[in-house]
Enzyme design. Structure first.
Site, short mmCIF file in Angstrom:
data_model
loop_
_atom_site.label_atom_id
_atom_site.label_comp_id
_atom_site.label_asym_id
_atom_site.label_seq_id
_atom_site.Cartn_x
_atom_site.Cartn_y
_atom_site.Cartn_z
N ARG A 221 0.74 -1.34 0.42
CA ARG A 221 -0.23 -0.42 -0.13
C ARG A 221 0.76 1.00 0.23
NH1 ARG A 221 -2.27 -3.64 4.30
NH2 ARG A 221 -4.14 -4.19 3.19
N LYS A 245 -2.56 -3.23 8.79
CA LYS A 245 -4.17 -3.16 8.71
C LYS A 245 -4.52 -4.07 10.08
CE LYS A 245 -8.03 -4.97 6.62
NZ LYS A 245 -9.33 -4.52 6.02
N HIS A 319 -2.79 2.32 -6.67
CA HIS A 319 -3.80 1.35 -6.21
C HIS A 319 -3.57 0.52 -6.99
CE1 HIS A 319 -6.47 -1.50 -4.25
NE2 HIS A 319 -6.85 -1.01 -4.92
N ARG A 322 -0.66 -1.88 -7.22
CA ARG A 322 -1.00 -2.57 -6.20
C ARG A 322 -1.67 -3.80 -7.22
NH1 ARG A 322 -1.27 -3.65 -0.68
NH2 ARG A 322 -3.28 -4.84 -0.08
N HIS A 345 -4.11 -9.02 3.41
CA HIS A 345 -5.57 -9.13 3.04
C HIS A 345 -6.18 -9.49 4.74
CE1 HIS A 345 -5.95 -8.33 -0.95
NE2 HIS A 345 -6.30 -7.35 -0.31
N TYR A 354 -8.80 -11.22 -7.68
CA TYR A 354 -7.37 -11.39 -8.68
C TYR A 354 -7.62 -11.87 -9.21
CZ TYR A 354 -6.09 -7.10 -6.24
OH TYR A 354 -5.93 -5.60 -5.28
#
Length: 374
Positions: A221, A245, A319, A322, A345, A354
């Protein structure tokens, strides 16, 4: 009026001042329909999230939310709003740095379908008001088209294949990845039509190329990149230490070819004249500051847009870089669990989007299934 309603009314008056004038008009309209201050504050939170996403994606030239013109809403394409849906489904770490004034519980987990539907419903309400209910002094609607009318509120109706189609047209695949990195370093010089632009590019191309190469070779990110300190780099293992995160410590990897660009930048980092003890990896110069300082997220977003446009991909963004890494990873290493760990994730479902981007594999599988001899 209760204490809570009074407090919300005051907060509403303060918060709406940071929005464009047409949002203030919308709030006045909703007040006339007896909407509560609490409800209107919820609308504003949803609008703020969307407007800041627009600025981050380069869908407006405005640098302040209050300055986003009506024309930018009128010019939004359905594909762009679908990309926003994808963004909501991922719920990035850098939203706390860019989109939200304060971290919230929702910023620490992926949004539920119900929350996403509510955010889209809020935007539908605003766009309907601007296109069908409000009018200017000439009696014309504020918006001549309502892109939100084309968006399904029920996000479950957007299939993985539909999301994949939206992603595919805006990402780099196979040799395009290396071509773009080389373009950032060398090819963009041809687009510098003044000596000043040439000098600016030569000053920053090591840095810009290293940032682009790291994202494309590790799927990081942008906030993770700009927040890096020198002590976070483990060159001998091709790893970057970071807080991801949910405040989780992690040390994801990057490729050898990405490492080469990073090393080249580090060898020339001194040209930014960092102050003694400056730990930030990626630096920028400013006329108002005597020393190089940590690069800002907006700076990275702007130069990726700039290079993407010159490269012939105006929709390219940090983004999308990514996205490019993730898609290429699954193309060469069909293990979504490995990719999930690399991207940080929390849900495998987010990673699996993806798997559908490159529908050539799906097409080949269908052909193998149906091309049998009777």
């Amino acid at each position: 009026m209760t204490v809570t309603k009074h407090r919300d009314a005051i907060s509403l008056l303060e918060k709406v001042q940071s929005f464009p004038w047409y949002v203030e008009k919308y709030v006045e309209h909703k007040k006339s329909k007896k909407s509560s201050p609490s409800t209107l504050l919820g609308y504003l939170r949803d609008f703020e999230y969307f407007f800041r996403w627009m600025m981050a994606e380069g869908l407006t030239a405005a640098t302040e939310m209050k300055d986003i013109p009506l024309e930018d809403l009128n010019d939004l394409k359905k594909e762009s709003v679908e990309s926003y849906l994808i963004y909501l489904q991922e719920s990035h770490l850098y939203e706390r740095n860019v989109f939200l004034t304060k971290p919230t519980k929702s910023a620490k987990k992926e949004y539920s379908d119900r929350t996403i539907a509510r955010k889209i419903s809020s935007l539908k309400s605003l766009f309907y008001y601007l296109s069908a209910l409000a009018e200017d002094e000439d009696g014309e609607s504020y918006l001549s088209r309502n892109v939100m009318a084309k968006i399904e509120t029920n996000v479950e109706e957007i299939t993985p294949l539909a999301r994949a189609h939206s992603i595919r047209a805006k990402i780099l695949i196979d040799e395009e990845i290396q071509r773009f990195v080389h373009f950032v370093y060398e090819g963009y010089l041809a687009f510098c039509d003044t000596k000043r632009k040439q000098l600016h590019h030569l000053q920053n191309r090591d840095r810009d190329t290293a940032i682009v190469a790291l994202i494309l070779s590790g799927g990081f990110r942008v906030s993770e990149i700009i927040n890096l300190n020198l002590s976070d780099i483990v060159l001998e293992k091709n790893q970057l230490k970071m807080i991801r995160k949910g405040k989780k410590e992690d040390a994801p990897f990057f490729s050898d070819w990405g490492k080469a660009y990073l090393v080249q930048y580090l060898e020339n980092r001194g040209k930014y004249k960092p102050a003694e003890g400056e730990e930030a990896v990626f630096l920028a110069l400013s006329p108002t500051k005597p020393y190089g300082h940590r690069i800002e997220l907006r700076t990275v977003q702007k130069f990726v847009k700039k290079y993407g446009k010159a490269f012939g991909m105006p929709d390219l963004s940090v983004h999308k870089l990514r996205h490019s890494f993730a898609t290429q990873f699954l193309r060469l290493n069909p293990d979504p669990h490995q990719l999930q760990a690399q991207l940080g994730h929390s849900k495998i479902d987010t990673t699996m989007q993806y798997a559908h981007v490159l529908d050539d594999a799906l097409s080949q599988a269908i052909n193998r299934t149906t091309s049998y001899k009777e």
